[in-house]
Enzyme design. Sequence first.
Site, PDB file in Angstrom:
ATOM      1  N   ALA A 210       0.835  -1.206   0.000  1.00  0.00           N
ATOM      2  CA  ALA A 210       0.000   0.000   0.000  1.00  0.00           C
ATOM      3  C   ALA A 210       0.866   1.252   0.000  1.00  0.00           C
ATOM      4  O   ALA A 210       0.574   2.222  -0.699  1.00  0.00           O
ATOM      5  CB  ALA A 210      -0.928   0.007   1.213  1.00  0.00           C
TER       6      ALA A 210
ATOM      7  N   ARG B 113      -7.667   5.869  -2.684  1.00  0.00           N
ATOM      8  CA  ARG B 113      -7.116   7.094  -2.111  1.00  0.00           C
ATOM      9  C   ARG B 113      -7.538   8.241  -3.019  1.00  0.00           C
ATOM     10  O   ARG B 113      -7.532   8.099  -4.231  1.00  0.00           O
ATOM     11  CB  ARG B 113      -5.595   6.962  -2.061  1.00  0.00           C
ATOM     12  CG  ARG B 113      -4.831   8.061  -1.350  1.00  0.00           C
ATOM     13  CD  ARG B 113      -3.513   7.463  -0.967  1.00  0.00           C
ATOM     14  NE  ARG B 113      -2.495   8.359  -0.468  1.00  0.00           N
ATOM     15  CZ  ARG B 113      -1.530   8.863  -1.225  1.00  0.00           C
ATOM     16  NH1 ARG B 113      -1.503   8.640  -2.510  1.00  0.00           N
ATOM     17  NH2 ARG B 113      -0.581   9.589  -0.679  1.00  0.00           N
TER      18      ARG B 113
ATOM     19  N   HIS C 254       7.079   3.055   1.460  1.00  0.00           N
ATOM     20  CA  HIS C 254       7.559   4.381   1.047  1.00  0.00           C
ATOM     21  C   HIS C 254       9.040   4.299   0.714  1.00  0.00           C
ATOM     22  O   HIS C 254       9.493   4.796  -0.306  1.00  0.00           O
ATOM     23  CB  HIS C 254       7.402   5.414   2.167  1.00  0.00           C
ATOM     24  CG  HIS C 254       6.007   5.581   2.665  1.00  0.00           C
ATOM     25  ND1 HIS C 254       5.729   5.925   3.972  1.00  0.00           N
ATOM     26  CD2 HIS C 254       4.808   5.461   2.058  1.00  0.00           C
ATOM     27  CE1 HIS C 254       4.435   6.005   4.130  1.00  0.00           C
ATOM     28  NE2 HIS C 254       3.842   5.731   2.986  1.00  0.00           N
TER      29      HIS C 254
HETATM   30 FE1  CFM Z   1       2.519  11.271   4.230  1.00  0.00          FE
HETATM   31 FE2  CFM Z   1       0.608  10.982   5.697  1.00  0.00          FE
HETATM   32 FE3  CFM Z   1       1.465   9.010   4.117  1.00  0.00          FE
HETATM   33 FE4  CFM Z   1       0.289  11.215   3.086  1.00  0.00          FE
HETATM   34 FE5  CFM Z   1      -2.097   9.889   3.062  1.00  0.00          FE
HETATM   35 FE6  CFM Z   1      -1.710   9.677   5.677  1.00  0.00          FE
HETATM   36 FE7  CFM Z   1      -0.886   7.736   4.106  1.00  0.00          FE
HETATM   37 MO1  CFM Z   1      -3.434   8.118   4.473  1.00  0.00          MO
HETATM   38  S1  CFM Z   1       0.838  12.652   4.495  1.00  0.00           S
HETATM   39  S2  CFM Z   1       2.002  10.089   2.460  1.00  0.00           S
HETATM   40  S3  CFM Z   1      -1.422  11.488   1.746  1.00  0.00           S
HETATM   41  S4  CFM Z   1       2.347   9.843   5.855  1.00  0.00           S
HETATM   42  S5  CFM Z   1      -3.397  10.389   4.631  1.00  0.00           S
HETATM   43  S6  CFM Z   1      -0.838  11.011   7.264  1.00  0.00           S
HETATM   44  S7  CFM Z   1      -1.802   7.581   5.991  1.00  0.00           S
HETATM   45  S8  CFM Z   1      -2.291   7.840   2.518  1.00  0.00           S
HETATM   46  S9  CFM Z   1       1.041   6.869   3.826  1.00  0.00           S
END
Ligand code: CFM
Length: 544
Positions: A65, A96, A195
């Site tokens: 994800a 998303r 990530h």
């Molecule tokens: Fe950064 Fe986030 Fe995330 Fe995000 Fe998101 Fe998120 Fe996420 Mo949901 S800002 S990228 S756009 S860590 S809302 S608080 S949990 S998808 S991995």
Amino acid sequence: MEASPSLSTDEIRAELVKAYPTKVARKRSTQILVNQTGLETVVPEIAANIRTIPGIISQRGCTYAGCKGVVLGPTRDIINITHGPIGCGFYSWLTRRNQTKPPTNEHDNFMTYCFSTDMKEEDIVFGGVKRLRTAIQEAYDIFHPKAIAVFSTCPVGLIGDDVHAVAREMKEKLGINVFAFSCEGYRGVSQSAGHHIANNGLFKHVIGHDDTPPTGKFNISLLGEYNIGGDAFVLEEMFERCGINLVATFSGNSTMDRFENAHMADVNLVMCHRSINYVADMIEKRFGVPWFKVNFTGAAGTAKSLRKVAQYFEDQTLIDRVEEVIEEEMAKVEVARKDVRSRCEGKRAMLFVGGSRAHHYQDLFREIGMETIAAGYEFAHRDDYEGRRVLPTIKVDADSRNIEELHVDPDPERYRARLSPEDRSRREAAGMTFNDYEGMMPEMASGALVVDDISHYETERLLEMYRPDVFCAGIKEKFAVQKMGIPSKQLHSYDYGGPYAGFRGAINFYREIDRLVNTRIWSMIAPPWEKEKRPSLDATYVRP
Ligand code: CFM
């Protein structure tokens, strides 16, 4: 249960783990703490980025994800193929709210499609490589995209399909960029691992492929902005008004070309530190582009971040222009803010979101006079809580060691330090900080509760004890929370709302929160056991 304002934050913390078996309670206690600021230099240490205890209902997502959905998902012209059973592909399709806007209908936009190799039992037994090869070929024949990316789901890693070899082979054959990610769901403790894997893949296979110099006078790339609910559109417009040229965004409203050219910016702005700090560091090491942290959530934060950009370029015309834009926008913000604040002042919020919003959104609540009494991330690391200064002290465990750490050296031909040491020191002396993120806890009130990877059980207990005016989380929590009579705002998808970034977004958010915390709907709902007395229907209802 009644709200328990009489309990201290410490007692509430004890209460949260009371029902757990001893070992579980001990482990969870390291992830729950009462914030303390104003200590000499430090906030207390929190355990984060560690495994969720099996059996506990977590808010977390998986590594796939984080890689496929979060980092690569918002890019419109790469075909993202999920290599795995159809469930993983289908359930990651448009879940998303990352929006995109191709300039014309002639431009590729594959975001509305769902590409999967649809692995079957037979492929699990005999291997899925053939199927993957066929899928890439088929996608190419139909769409002729610029690039194809392949994302591995759990079974792919378990059976050992060499997705990278297939990608190399197909890249050669088709003459377009094809690259793969070993981002199996189980590979890390959460989406955070995804990530990192996505950052590595982008750096290895995409960034740096196009050295065309950008045309703007002030060239920035924005890292860690994903265009949820149209946030990137607001920011793009804002930069344009200021005369700032956006070279690339990772990855809201983005394209492959932009990624390839991202390293040509003069500076990188990091918004969501958790999801993209690796790319910022690697671009700096290889190409000499410095980075600093920004936050375009909240009007004050937006103004501050814009000023930082202007300060970075040390250009009076830009400084003046940025001030003009701030002044114009703030005039509108102030009208909305004062109005909303008159109704929201003193109300209390809880924020449990991913890896940066639980921090950033506290600013918006502060602006309308609301207090954040508890917050936490699902999957962030200690540096996102306590600040990057703790980085050297973070223990690398087996789970983190599992994820490749790229060794990056300066590019012999293309490294160009954008700032000389003197340029950097002069800016630092004027108050700028580079390569830093202070984290969430130093900005939270002393006494507020901080909970990492909150469980569903703890969520319910917290709600019973604190009775906040709004609980911000995601779809999995939303309706459980609302059944307890407490409004819930989704901070992942924004429900159907947004944009919430920048000045315009701040106004939207104030109004939305006003609407939520001041509605009388919750006191109008009568549960069945109150309407009709029957011995089989005996319960209590937690009401504000
Ligand atoms: Fe950064 Fe986030 Fe995330 Fe995000 Fe998101 Fe998120 Fe996420 Mo949901 S800002 S990228 S756009 S860590 S809302 S608080 S949990 S998808 S991995």
